[in-house]
Design a protein around this motif. Structure first.
Motif, mmCIF file in Angstrom:
data_model
loop_
_atom_site.group_PDB
_atom_site.id
_atom_site.type_symbol
_atom_site.label_atom_id
_atom_site.label_comp_id
_atom_site.label_asym_id
_atom_site.label_seq_id
_atom_site.Cartn_x
_atom_site.Cartn_y
_atom_site.Cartn_z
ATOM 1 N N ALA A 105 38.210 75.393 -36.649
ATOM 2 C CA ALA A 105 37.663 76.633 -36.098
ATOM 3 C C ALA A 105 37.091 77.459 -37.250
ATOM 4 O O ALA A 105 37.731 77.590 -38.297
ATOM 5 N N ASP A 161 34.058 74.918 -26.389
ATOM 6 C CA ASP A 161 35.258 75.387 -27.076
ATOM 7 C C ASP A 161 36.249 76.045 -26.128
ATOM 8 O O ASP A 161 37.422 76.230 -26.461
ATOM 9 N N TRP A 217 39.797 85.884 -31.278
ATOM 10 C CA TRP A 217 39.291 84.681 -30.586
ATOM 11 C C TRP A 217 38.566 85.146 -29.323
ATOM 12 O O TRP A 217 39.136 85.268 -28.260
ATOM 13 N N VAL A 236 33.319 83.079 -33.442
ATOM 14 C CA VAL A 236 34.121 81.869 -33.605
ATOM 15 C C VAL A 236 33.393 80.681 -33.004
ATOM 16 O O VAL A 236 32.756 80.793 -31.949
ATOM 17 N N LEU A 247 33.740 75.969 -32.994
ATOM 18 C CA LEU A 247 34.557 74.814 -33.349
ATOM 19 C C LEU A 247 33.718 73.679 -33.914
ATOM 20 O O LEU A 247 32.557 73.491 -33.523
#
Length: 465
Positions: free
Chosen positions: A357, A386, A398, A427, A429
């Protein structure tokens, strides 16, 4: 479309293959149709709010394409007209310059509503030279006798310095932020004067100022500013004869000629000659001389580029902007029979197959139209869904607070139309797919239309075993 039409009128060779140009125009029209909102307006994306300037800008562009013979969907123009006109009538707090541009786009689209231009005319004392030129272009299209009065008003506002002239504007009224919008103001004034006073001695001086104030080498501050300057200069270029030169340009490094090129109307729109000088042939200090032999006006620019992984943060006065980047590893754990993931700050090598992440933290004062770009390690690929990853303990950062997110081959990009004072996290991934040691370039954040402000993160190294 505008430039290719001007080139055709001058009997010059198009810089692009006409068939390739048509493909680009068709692709552009399709994108504009796809991005038109249900209410008839446009923003930057398909799912954001309709924006006053952007809706007026697209309406003007579609109308110009239609006038020059391109097949434009009439319902797209009609819906755009309705949105811009309704917003013009409803919102009296829109700044006068932007109202002038709205009026211009409506007139270009075929709405000859005298009440619209009269409304802007009543605010003419509050218009900058930018807005006054837009109003003047609208009046000219409507054959309104007030055009001459406005042209005199605009000419009196010129700042003349030797062979150059410009009109100053220190705020972008279209997008509403502090910046040097003088190139756009000067370009629109030049377009207005080229239409109504082509004999004005300010025109060649304005074009000279515009070309010598390309602060990005070939172009100006942004795509928007560059497009408006080009749009503003086309009418002057049609009548100036500058696109039919007859001269030779010599470029000398110290006293050695390293490039010589002749320019005529046969190659004026072609790609410019270029050359590369090995670093070993350069001294610590060099003199570059550019010399013209023959008739015509030569414009030139100089641009230097270099690449560095040095950390760069820009803090200027009250304008603050910083960026930090962190990598985390998602470790799978069983929780009541389900697979969840534990989030750990990355502090060592990873394995092929691991999930990472990336957290980007932007802090600063208020900004508009921010873009965050983060290069990814060459040995990783994006995980787009994600939301399928459930965390054992989800941190408060998050989230998905962004206007738009894009995944490209080599970078993730986030767009934030409005950034309030404080901090915001982004954020995404990554899946680790290849072993190796990867150097990751710094992430960067910048307001898209104010390139003199930006910030970068630190570079990092990712080792995959």
């Amino acid at each position: 479309i505008i430039v290719s039409d001007a080139v055709k009128q001058l009997g010059l060779k198009l810089p692009d293959d006409p068939k390739e140009l048509d493909k680009k125009i068709e692709a552009g029209l399709k994108r504009l149709y796809d991005f038109q909102h249900e209410d008839g307006g446009w923003g930057w994306w398909q799912t954001d709010d309709s924006h006053v300037f952007m809706s007026s800008y697209v309406l003007a562009g579609l109308s110009q394409a239609k006038q020059l013979g391109y097949d434009v969907k009439p319902e797209s123009i009609s819906k755009g007209q309705q949105w811009v006109k309704a917003t013009f009538d409803r919102d009296k707090k829109i700044v006068p310059d932007l109202r002038a541009y709205m009026a211009y786009s409506l007139v270009l689209s075929g709405i000859a509503d005298k009440a619209v231009v009269d409304s802007v005319w009543d605010q003419r004392k509050d218009l900058s030279p930018y807005g006054a030129a837009m109003l003047g272009l609208s009046l000219d299209l409507l054959h309104d006798s007030r055009t001459a009065e406005l042209a005199s008003q605009v000419e009196k506002g010129a700042i003349v310095e030797g062979e150059q002239a410009h009109w100053t504007l220190q705020r972008d009224p279209m997008l509403d932020f502090e910046t040097d919008a003088s190139p756009e103001a000067t370009a629109f004034v030049a377009k207005f004067l080229a239409r109504v006073r082509p004999e004005s001695g300010l025109l060649p001086k304005a074009s000279y100022w515009l070309v010598t104030h390309r602060n990005e080498g070939y172009w100006w501050d942004s795509t928007k500013q560059t497009a408006f300057v080009v749009y503003g200069l086309t009418d002057f270029l049609k009548q100036s004869g500058e696109l039919k030169p007859n001269f030779v340009v010599d470029v000398m490094l110290d006293k050695t000629t390293v490039l010589s090129e002749k320019y005529t109307d046969a190659n004026v729109t072609s790609q410019r000659a270029s050359m590369r000088i090995p670093a070993g042939k350069l001294a610590q200090a060099n003199n570059i001389t550019i010399q013209k032999r023959g008739a015509g006006r030569l414009y030139w620019s100089l641009r230097g580029e270099y690449y560095s992984d040095e950390k760069k943060l820009t803090n200027v006065g009250s304008f603050n902007l910083t960026l930090a980047r962190e990598y985390f590893k998602l470790s799978p754990v069983r929780d009541r029979g389900a697979i969840k993931y534990k989030l750990d700050l990355l502090n060592g090598p990873v394995q092929v197959g691991d999930t990472l992440a990336v957290r980007l933290t932007v802090t600063g004062s208020e900004w508009k139209y921010l873009m965050v770009e983060d290069p990814i390690p060459a040995g990783t690929e994006f995980i787009e869904k994600d939301n399928l990853y459930d965390l054992t303990e989800k941190p408060n950062w998050w989230n998905s607070w962004y206007t738009r997110r894009e995944f490209h081959d080599d970078r993730a990009t986030f767009f934030q139309t409005y950034f309030s004072r404080g901090a915001m996290e982004y954020v995404y991934l990554l899946k680790v797919v290849n072993p190796g040691v990867y150097r990751v370039s710094p992430a960067k954040v910048e307001p898209m239309y104010q390139p003199n402000y930006f910030a970068t993160s630190d570079p990092l190294t990712l080792e995959v075993k």
